[in-house]
Enzyme design. Structure first.
Site, PDB file in Angstrom:
ATOM      1  N   HIS A 216       0.841  -1.206   0.000  1.00 17.93           N
ATOM      2  CA  HIS A 216       0.000   0.000   0.000  1.00 17.93           C
ATOM      3  C   HIS A 216       0.876   1.256   0.000  1.00 17.93           C
ATOM      4  O   HIS A 216       1.896   1.298   0.691  1.00 17.93           O
ATOM      5  CB  HIS A 216      -0.930  -0.011   1.214  1.00 17.93           C
TER       6      HIS A 216
ATOM      7  N   GLU B 217      -3.913   1.603  -7.543  1.00 16.39           N
ATOM      8  CA  GLU B 217      -4.307   2.748  -6.728  1.00 16.39           C
ATOM      9  C   GLU B 217      -3.396   3.936  -7.019  1.00 16.39           C
ATOM     10  O   GLU B 217      -2.292   4.022  -6.469  1.00 16.39           O
ATOM     11  CB  GLU B 217      -4.178   2.414  -5.235  1.00 16.39           C
TER      12      GLU B 217
END
Ligand code: PGA
Length: 244
Positions: free
Chosen positions: A99, A168
């Site tokens: 992430h 993302e």
């Protein structure tokens, strides 16, 4: 969306407590009433809530995921860390790795590669996040960055069947701004061309409004949802709209 089923992954980040879990009965009863083969829901709460959430989800089709893992699947003297074996033992089936919020804290592609490797060994499925920053996007480096993150992050990993990629864009996370439809289509195609058969989710400011546009992107296999997943009504709203 034309895929067999759509993933909805809730990433709670550093939010939530035991009381928050009560609101999930809305989601579990919604899931019970829905057609099971349409979607897969995965909740990734903070580590403190993995075990109590596992108790709640056990009787449902909703799966549990963790938000990060140490790179070693063995036990060791690493204060404050949790390994993939421990996560698996409390009921996690998935783990989010790579992430951008952890990359920003210093996680390198090489470290992420080790984490992916050890999590696979422990039997977890991986939600592997990749994405460009705004500066990289402006410099037209998006594909180069995605390519680098994939090549290095998945180095020496032959069997990719337990890996899902979450595209993302870093500039979209938490900002309320999403890329143009054609940008998502193009970048997701780029990822799918690089890894045949891989599932790709989109993540970054997914909400009850922009889902009407995002759901029209046919090459997506689902969504990684941060902010909007913390409220059960908002999360259910996103799922319902996807299929309307
Ligand atoms: P967001 O977060 O939906 O709040 O933008 C997504 C993520 O960071 O996974």
């Amino acid at each position: 969306m034309t895929n067999k089923y759509i993933y909805f992954v809730a990433n709670w980040k550093m939010f939530g407590n035991l009381k928050t879990l009560n609101s999930l009965n809305k989601v579990t009863s919604f899931v019970k009433k829905s057609k099971r083969d349409k979607f897969k829901i995965i909740y990734c709460p903070p580590a403190t809530l993995l075990s109590p959430l596992n108790d709640i989800l056990k009787k449902t089709s909703i799966k549990l995921g963790a938000q990060n893992s140490h790179e070693s699947e063995n036990y060791g003297a690493f204060t404050g860390q949790l390994n993939s074996k421990m996560l698996k033992a409390v009921g996690a089936r998935y783990v989010i790795l790579g992430h951008s919020e952890n990359r920003q804290l210093g996680e390198s592609d090489n470290l992420i590669n080790k984490k992916i490797n050890s999590s696979i060994k422990s039997g977890l499925k991986i939600i592997f996040c990749i994405g460009e920053t705004l500066t990289q996007k402006r410099k037209k480096l998006t594909k180069k960055i995605l390519s680098q993150q994939i090549t290095q992050g998945l180095k020496k990993i032959k069997n990719k069947k337990n890996i899902i990629i979450a595209y993302e864009p870093v500039w979209s996370i938490g900002s309320g701004v999403i890329p143009k439809k054609n940008e998502i289509v193009e970048n997701v195609n780029f990822i799918k061309d690089k890894i045949k058969g891989i599932k790709v989710l989109y993540g970054g400011s997914v909400n009850g409004k922009n889902i009407n546009l995002l759901k029209k992107i046919n090459n997506l296999d689902g969504f990684l949802i941060g902010g909007a997943s913390q409220n059960s009504n908002n999360f259910i709203d996103i799922i319902k709209k996807t299929f309307n």
